[in-house]
Structures are given as structure tokens and as C-alpha cells.
Write a protein that holds these residues in place. Structure first.
Motif, mmCIF file in Angstrom:
data_model
loop_
_atom_site.group_PDB
_atom_site.id
_atom_site.type_symbol
_atom_site.label_atom_id
_atom_site.label_comp_id
_atom_site.label_asym_id
_atom_site.label_seq_id
_atom_site.Cartn_x
_atom_site.Cartn_y
_atom_site.Cartn_z
ATOM 1 N N UNK A 491 0.793 -1.220 0.000
ATOM 2 C CA UNK A 491 0.000 0.000 0.000
ATOM 3 C C UNK A 491 0.825 1.269 0.000
ATOM 4 N N UNK A 492 2.116 1.158 0.150
ATOM 5 C CA UNK A 492 2.977 2.341 0.231
ATOM 6 C C UNK A 492 3.288 2.875 -1.158
ATOM 7 N N UNK A 493 3.034 4.167 -1.363
ATOM 8 C CA UNK A 493 3.417 4.782 -2.636
ATOM 9 C C UNK A 493 4.934 4.844 -2.776
ATOM 10 N N UNK A 494 5.649 4.966 -1.651
ATOM 11 C CA UNK A 494 7.103 4.941 -1.725
ATOM 12 C C UNK A 494 7.590 3.654 -2.371
ATOM 13 N N UNK A 495 7.030 2.530 -1.930
ATOM 14 C CA UNK A 495 7.441 1.229 -2.473
ATOM 15 C C UNK A 495 6.979 1.081 -3.916
ATOM 16 N N UNK A 496 5.710 1.376 -4.161
ATOM 17 C CA UNK A 496 5.176 1.190 -5.521
ATOM 18 C C UNK A 496 5.891 2.093 -6.526
ATOM 19 N N UNK A 497 6.166 3.335 -6.127
ATOM 20 C CA UNK A 497 6.812 4.268 -7.057
ATOM 21 C C UNK A 497 8.273 3.922 -7.310
ATOM 22 N N UNK A 498 8.939 3.347 -6.318
ATOM 23 C CA UNK A 498 10.326 2.936 -6.553
ATOM 24 C C UNK A 498 10.391 1.871 -7.639
ATOM 25 N N UNK A 499 9.432 0.954 -7.635
ATOM 26 C CA UNK A 499 9.411 -0.081 -8.671
ATOM 27 C C UNK A 499 8.941 0.492 -10.011
ATOM 28 N N UNK A 672 20.676 13.343 -13.760
ATOM 29 C CA UNK A 672 19.494 12.581 -13.354
ATOM 30 C C UNK A 672 19.427 11.224 -14.052
ATOM 31 N N UNK A 673 20.132 10.262 -13.492
ATOM 32 C CA UNK A 673 20.057 8.881 -13.963
ATOM 33 C C UNK A 673 18.960 8.156 -13.195
ATOM 34 N N UNK A 674 18.522 7.014 -13.711
ATOM 35 C CA UNK A 674 17.533 6.208 -12.981
ATOM 36 C C UNK A 674 18.060 5.768 -11.621
ATOM 37 N N UNK A 675 19.320 5.272 -11.529
ATOM 38 C CA UNK A 675 19.808 4.892 -10.198
ATOM 39 C C UNK A 675 19.791 6.045 -9.200
ATOM 40 N N UNK A 676 20.060 7.271 -9.666
ATOM 41 C CA UNK A 676 20.051 8.404 -8.745
ATOM 42 C C UNK A 676 18.633 8.711 -8.268
ATOM 43 N N UNK A 677 17.678 8.756 -9.189
ATOM 44 C CA UNK A 677 16.285 9.007 -8.797
ATOM 45 C C UNK A 677 15.780 7.918 -7.856
ATOM 46 N N UNK A 678 16.104 6.684 -8.169
ATOM 47 C CA UNK A 678 15.667 5.537 -7.363
ATOM 48 C C UNK A 678 16.295 5.590 -5.974
ATOM 49 N N UNK A 679 17.582 5.884 -5.910
ATOM 50 C CA UNK A 679 18.258 5.964 -4.611
ATOM 51 C C UNK A 679 17.667 7.088 -3.772
ATOM 52 N N UNK A 680 17.391 8.234 -4.387
ATOM 53 C CA UNK A 680 16.807 9.359 -3.651
ATOM 54 C C UNK A 680 15.449 8.989 -3.074
#
Length: 724
Positions: A491-499, A672-680
Motif C-alpha cells: 500500500x505504500x506509494x514509496x514502495x510502488x513508485x520505486x518499482x 538525473x540517472x535512474x539509479x540516482x532518482x531511485x536511490x533518492x
């Protein structure tokens, strides 16, 4: 009222000379040597701002500047220096400021003032001929008196060297470090090959050595300069995470640095290879040490990946040791079978997939079967989180390996002195760089088991290498990849959005949810105004009046209008406006400021990324509280910390924060790479707020930057064949 002399500024078009005492450094760019100083002119008068490339200067030094007066649009009238000659102060006031500037460990402004008051106008004579008398001063003591006397004697012994450097704008501190390194040969070394300073003298980089060489008249195409440029380029590549550079890339980068044609570098490159200072590989050019690390690590990884486990999975025992309330899903059971199939295995996956649960189960399983588990992580904060998750002691890898500063080898544990234990679990493995991985492999007992846990999609290590990614992509190591998000996290948007980010999809938002854990804010005003409202109005309504203490602002970069430097300056004024600047911090810090450690300090058990609070001054330095551990930073060590109201995403690796705010600005595009956005995004525990334009984020996701690291571990693993 008596008149005070004030230099009459020359017109902007005319050259002028300005003499005075350095009262303070207002700004310093370490990479270029550019400074803004406040100068107290000879003869009295108002302090003057002066700018220029001065190299190293300290309060109390007497300087003669040559240059032009200029009217700055923001700062008013200032002196732009094109030349700087450094001299020792003669007056009592200048000597007092000089002694208290931080050049002498343990001697601050208070002690310097007492010394000056005690000896008065005779201070210079005492320093020159009777320095042992400093012990007469209350509070100085024999030890400090000896330190001051030794400092003054070294300065006197280095007189010619200091005069030479002073003529070229180089300060006393640099001259004393050079003289301490080379002794009576210092002057000859500097004149013969200033580039030697890079390798022998702490704090001297290519830019400083090159400045000295050019001012001494060394030819731009001298072999010494070309070789130093090539090695500097390789070291810079290592700082950017590379383990090698393609031949053409090395030559092109060095040619740009040196401002010469790349064809002139081939001969000097071959000379460096012949001397063993650089090494060739099939892919390009390497530092010999990194080449050895990669090749040795590949052999050891393959050996362990093919070795049997210390303990295979026993399903009956597993059922008995599962923590109360824990029920494993089928993918988690399959992951355990994989992890316990070989002597070296990897557990990876994103947030919400159950990595922490599996680590808890593994610890309980091994302990039930009679094996204590050694837990470690690359940083102090990551080790603390691992300890909280398992209820067992965890340490940093450097503490585990018993780092010994300044020694070779750098760790007590290694091939000749392996670690005690049979089972080792290392968390946050994406942060482990190649040198540390090599040291860990060297210290593990031959018949032990290593389980590496990490998120393969996060940013790679700050140091050279791409260890976790190379191991997984090689296909030679047993890897359990968890992908199913479990119900409690779904249910967490943090988790869902990271994926979603990893699939290049824009983040989801719940516009009607008052307590969502993710928001994307499109500002109608500038970012600073939005951030101010978040920190002073909206977040306190949700998290209480101390909300700002739990917020971390992240930025992709240090420079620019929304880089960490500008953000920290703004946030310091917003969140900590009442406390005056501290002298020990050079005026940059105030009591209560949040600060970050910028480099590992293993002697103090402080690590890159550790966060502390400025507690004040202790008479000799800036006092910082790191979760109850008080650390004093002398003036020469102040550069190892920085304000941390905002920090880069790279510095935030291995850490978690209750709330994260991050700007997405078009000026950040090349970072702004994907790993950077994902890590943030995955640094936030309760709430993440991104502030920017949705169309800009969509453009980034459609065409993200893909930073390339030059590493060989994957290729070496794939090429190796099992022995026998």
C-alpha cells in the motif's frame, strides 16, 4: 578626531599595490585556489575585500597584492589581485592573529592573545631567540610551548623555501608541509620537480603543483608535467568510480587538462607503464593496484562461488526457528535455498520485497545450528540499521577488518591473519567499492560463507568499482533476486513508485489522501519559497514542531541554484538564524547547525555521510556532536565537514530519513540517472516530496542519463574457468 590613512584606490584601468594583514577568508575554492579575503590595510582604515588565486593563506599573514580596483555589482568596491607575495607579520597584532589562526595544533585565538599580552612588543624577539619562554604564559604549558617553538623553528629552517613560495602566492602552511617532508632538500626538490609534491606532500594536488611549476618557468610540455597530468587523470577517473580508462579516453582527458596535443602524451604514457606507475590491460590503462585488486577478486569470487556452503538449508530446522509471526512466501523460501547452496551468494531486491526479513531468518537459522553470524555494512549508519533489524551486533567493514591508518597493509586482518568466524553477512553491498571488497575477501577464512545483501538498482559505490552489479551480471555467483512486493508494503506509494521508476514510469499520486507517503509538487513559485512553506508550515502540522529535524533535503549536485551549497546557505538562515557564526568554523558554522562528515576518518570511527550537530567551540576548534560522541575539529580539519541541511544523493547512500525533499530542476538534467532518482526515493521512510515539473520528469524517464563505469570484474569472472 585624528585622521586615519586609507589607501586611495587607483582607477580600474590602472595597476595598484595593496599591503596589509589577512583578517579572514570569506570564500575559498579548493580546486582553483580562488579566494575572497578581508584585508586590514597597512596604516589603518576600513577592511578591504580582495579576490584572486592566492593558494594557501592564513589569518595574520602579511601580504603584498598587485592588481586592480573593481566595482562589483553586488559586493561593492574590491581589489582584484593578479599577484600575491606572502610575508610574515611584524606587528604584535599580526603575530597574535597569526599564532591563533590554527596553524599550530592546540593553539587558538585565546592562547595567542595571552601570549601577545604577556610579551607585548618583545613577542617577535622571543619567538626568534627565546621560544622556550612561552611556557611562562598561564595556560600554555610546556607541551604547547614546545609545539609553538618547533613550529617557529621549522618556519625559520624553511626560510628560503617560504620566500620562494611566498613570491608566487603560496602560503606558509604549504611551505612547512613541504619542508617537513623533504627537510633540507625541500627547496631543491621544488625547483627540480614540483610535481613530486603531489605524491609526497599531504594536501597537494595537480593544480597546486602545476601552479608552482608554471610560476617557476617549467615548460608546458616537460616530461614531468605530462606524466603528472596522465597520473592525475587516472586518479580522477578512480574518484569517479572507474577501474580503468580506455587508452583514447585517457589521452584525450589528459590533453585537455594539460592544454596540449594528445599525440605528445604517448611516449610519457609508455614511460609510466615501464616504471610500473600505470598498467595496460586489454580494455585500456589501469592503476596497477586496481588491476591487481580486480584480478585477485575475480579468482577468489569464483573459488567461493563454487565452494559448498557452511550449512545447507534444513527445512525442518527452518520451521522451528522462524521468528514468531513470520511466515515465508514461496519466493522467500526459494531465495533461502539459493543463498545456502554455495560458499558465496547474493541477496538482492528493491524495497518491500523482504530482504530484511530473510536476513533475520538467516541469523536465527545459523545460530540455531551452532554458528554465530558476523554482521557488517560499509558505513556506520548502515551498520546501525542492520543491528536494529537483527538485534545482533553489527560493525562497519573497516572496524571489522581493523583498519590501521598510515600502515601497509591498511588492515590488520588479511591473508596472514584471517577474521574469526564462519558465516558473514554484509548489508548495503551496492556501496562496497573494489578496494574494500578485495580487503574483505583477503580477510575471510578459507572455509567460511559470505552472503552479500544489497539493492542492485541503487547507485554504485562512491569509490572505484561496480562490485555488486558486476557480480550479478557475470552469472557466476548464486543470486536470489526478490521481486514480489509483500502485502504489508504494497500500500505504500514509496514502495510502488520505486518499482515504477525502474520501469521508467512516472510516480503515482493519491491526490485525495491526507496522509500519503509520496507527493509530487509542481511549484507556482520558486523552489526555495515552496521549501520554506513545507518546512515551516505544512510539515510541522503533520509531524510536530520539530519536523525540520527529521527532514533531509537531497539534490543531485553541489553547484548551481538548487545545488547543496546554495540550499545549505538558504536553509541555515531559515532553520538556524539566531546563533552567531563561530570563529572556530571560519564563520561558516553556528551552534545547532546540522553537518556531514565528508570523508572516512577511521581513527575517530567517523564515516563519509555521518550526520552531526555543531555543539559550539572548545577553545581550540569546532565541537560537533555525532549522536553523543563529541569531536573537535581543528581549523585545518574543518574542510572534512560541511553543512548538511541539504546533501547530495550520493552522500545519502546507506542512510534513511523520516522525510526527504528533493528538487527536480532542469539544471540537474545531466545528473538525473535512474539509479540516482531511485536511490533518492528509497532514502525516505515515512514521506518523500519531489518538487518540480511533471513534464520534465517524464522527459527524464523517457531518456535518462546512463552513467558508464569502466570496470573489468564482470568480464574477468566470465572469462575464468574453474581450476582443474
Amino acid at each position: 578626531m585624528s585622521e586615519r590613512y586609507e589607501p586611495s584606490p587607483a582607477p580600474e584601468s590602472e595597476t595598484a599595490a595593496l599591503r596589509g594583514i589577512v583578517a579572514a577568508t570569506l570564500y575559498y575554492n579548493e580546486a582553483t585556489g580562488y579566494r575572497v579575503i578581508r584585508l586590514e590595510p597597512d596604516g589603518g582604515g576600513r577592511p578591504i575585500s580582495a579576490t584572486g588565486v592566492f593558494g594557501e593563506l592564513h589569518e595574520g599573514e602579511h601580504v603584498v597584492l598587485r592588481g586592480r580596483w573593481n566595482q562589483h555589482a553586488r559586493y561593492g568596491r574590491e581589489f582584484r589581485a593578479t599577484g600575491c607575495e606572502v610575508r610574515l607579520p611584524e606587528s604584535r597584532a599580526g603575530l597574535e592573529r597569526y599564532l591563533g589562526s590554527g596553524l599550530i595544533p592546540g593553539v587558538g585565538p585565546g592562547i595567542a592573545q595571552r601570549i601577545a599580552e604577556h610579551f607585548g612588543k618583545n613577542l617577535r624577539a622571543v619567538l626568534d631567540r627565546e621560544a622556550e619562554r612561552l611556557g611562562e604564559v598561564k595556560g600554555v604549558g610546556a607541551r604547547k610551548a614546545r609545539a609553538i617553538a618547533e613550529f617557529w623553528r621549522r618556519r625559520d629552517g624553511a626560510r628560503e623555501l617560504l620566500l620562494l613560495l611566498g613570491e608566487h602566492g603560496m602560503g606558509l602552511g604549504l611551505g612547512l608541509r613541504i619542508h617537513k617532508t623533504y627537510g633540507d632538500e625541500a627547496l631543491a626538490v621544488v625547483r627540480r620537480d614540483p610535481y613530486r609534491l603531489i605524491y609526497d606532500v599531504s594536501g597537494v594536488g595537480f593544480q597546486t603543483a602545476d601552479r608552482i611549476a608554471q610560476r617557476l618557468g617549467m615548460a608546458p610540455d616537460s616530461p614531468e608535467r605530462l606524466r603528472a597530468g596522465l597520473i592525475h587523470q587516472m586518479e580522477r577517473a578512480g574518484d569517479e568510480g572507474h577501474c580503468f580508462l580506455p587508452h583514447a579516453e585517457l589521452l584525450a582527458g589528459a590533453a585537455e587538462l594539460l592544454r596540449i596535443e594528445s599525440t605528445a602524451l604517448d611516449r610519457e604514457l609508455q614511460s609510466l607503464v615501464t616504471q610500473g606507475l600505470l598498467a595496460l590491460c586489454a580494455e585500456g590503462v589501469q592503476h596497477p593496484q586496481l588491476q591487481g585488486f580486480e584480478e585477485q577478486a575475480a579468482h577468489e569470487v569464483l573459488r567461493r562461488a563454487l565452494a559448498p556452503p557452511v550449512l545447507p538449508l534444513d527445512h525442518g530446522c527452518l520451521a522451528r526457528v522462524l521468528p514468531r509471526g513470520v511466515a515465508l512466501a514461496q519466493d522467500q523460501i526459494a531465495a533461502l535455498e539459493t543463498l545456502l547452496s554455495r560458499g558465496f551468494s547474493v541477496l538482492t531486491g528493491g524495497p518491500g520485497v523482504g530482504k530484511t526479513t530473510l536476513v533475520q531468518v538467516l541469523v536465527a537459522y545459523f545460530e540455531a545450528m551452532g554458528f554465530a553470524v558476523v554482521l557488517a555494512a560499509p558505513t556506520g549508519r548502515a551498520a546501525q540499521r542492520l543491528e536494529e533489524a537483527t538485534g545482533r551486533p553489527a560493525s562497519t567493514l573497516h572496524r571489522l577488518l581493523k583498519y590501521q591508518p598510515g600502515r601497509d597493509p591498511p588492515f590488520q586482518h588479511g591473508y596472514e591473519n584471517p577474521l574469526p568466524g564462519r558465516v558473514f553477512i554484509v548489508d548495503e553491498f551496492s556501496m562496497v567499492d573494489l578496494p574494500l571488497f578485495h580487503a574483505l575477501l583477503a580477510a575471510l577464512p578459507a572455509n567460511s560463507q559470505l552472503i552479500a545483501v544489497g539493492d542492485k538498482d541503487q547507485l554504485p559505490s562512491v569509490g572505484p568499482g561496480r562490485v555488486l552489479g558486476d557480480i550479478l551480471e557475470s552469472g557466476r555467483v548464486a543470486a536470489a533476486v526478490l521481486e514480489q512486493v509483500h502485502r504489508q508494503a504494497a500500500g505504500s506509494l514509496l514502495v510502488r513508485n520505486s518499482h515504477r521508476l525502474l520501469r521508467r514510469l512516472p510516480p503515482l499520486e493519491e491526490h485525495n489522501a491526507d496522509l500519503s507517503d509520496f507527493y509530487f509538487i509542481e511549484p507556482r513559485e520558486d523552489f526555495m519559497a515552496v521549501m520554506d512553506k513545507l518546512l515551516t508550515e505544512r510539515l510541522p502540522l503533520r509531524f510536530g514542531k520539530e519536523a525540520a529535524a527529521n527532514v533531509q533535503v537531497l539534490s543531485p549536485m553541489k553547484k548551481g541554484p538548487l545545488g547543496t551549497e546554495a540550499l545549505n546557505e538558504h536553509l541555515q538562515q531559515l532553520l538556524n538564524p539566531g546563533n552567531p557564526p563561530l570563529r572556530a568554523g571560519g564563520g561558516r558554522y553556528r551552534s545547532g547547525d546540522r553537518v556531514i562528515q565528508l570523508a572516512n576518518n577511521y581513527e575517530l570511527d567517523l564515516y563519509n555521510g555521518d550526520i552531526g550537530r555543531v555543539a559550539g567551540e572548545d577553545g581550540m576548534g569546532l565541537l560537533v556532536d555525532f549522536n553523543g560522541k563529541m569531536v573537535s575539529y581543528m581549523p585545518e580539519a574543518i574542510s572534512s565537514i560541511a553543512l548538511a541541511y541539504a546533501c547530495t544523493v550520493h552522500k545519502a547512500q546507506g542512510s534513511e530519513y523520516q522525510v526527504v525533499i528533493m528538487p527536480l530542476h532542469r539544471g540537474h538534467r545531466h545528473m538525473l540517472s535512474l539509479p540516482l532518482l531511485y536511490t533518492a526515493l528509497t532514502r525516505a521512510r515515512k514521506l518523500c516530496l519531489w518538487v518540480g515539473q511533471r513534464d520534465f520528469l517524464r522527459a527524464v524517464l523517457e531518456n535518462p542519463m546512463e552513467p558508464l563505469r569502466h570496470t573489468r570484474l564482470k568480464v574477468l569472472l566470465q572469462a575464468l574457468r574453474p581450476a582443474g
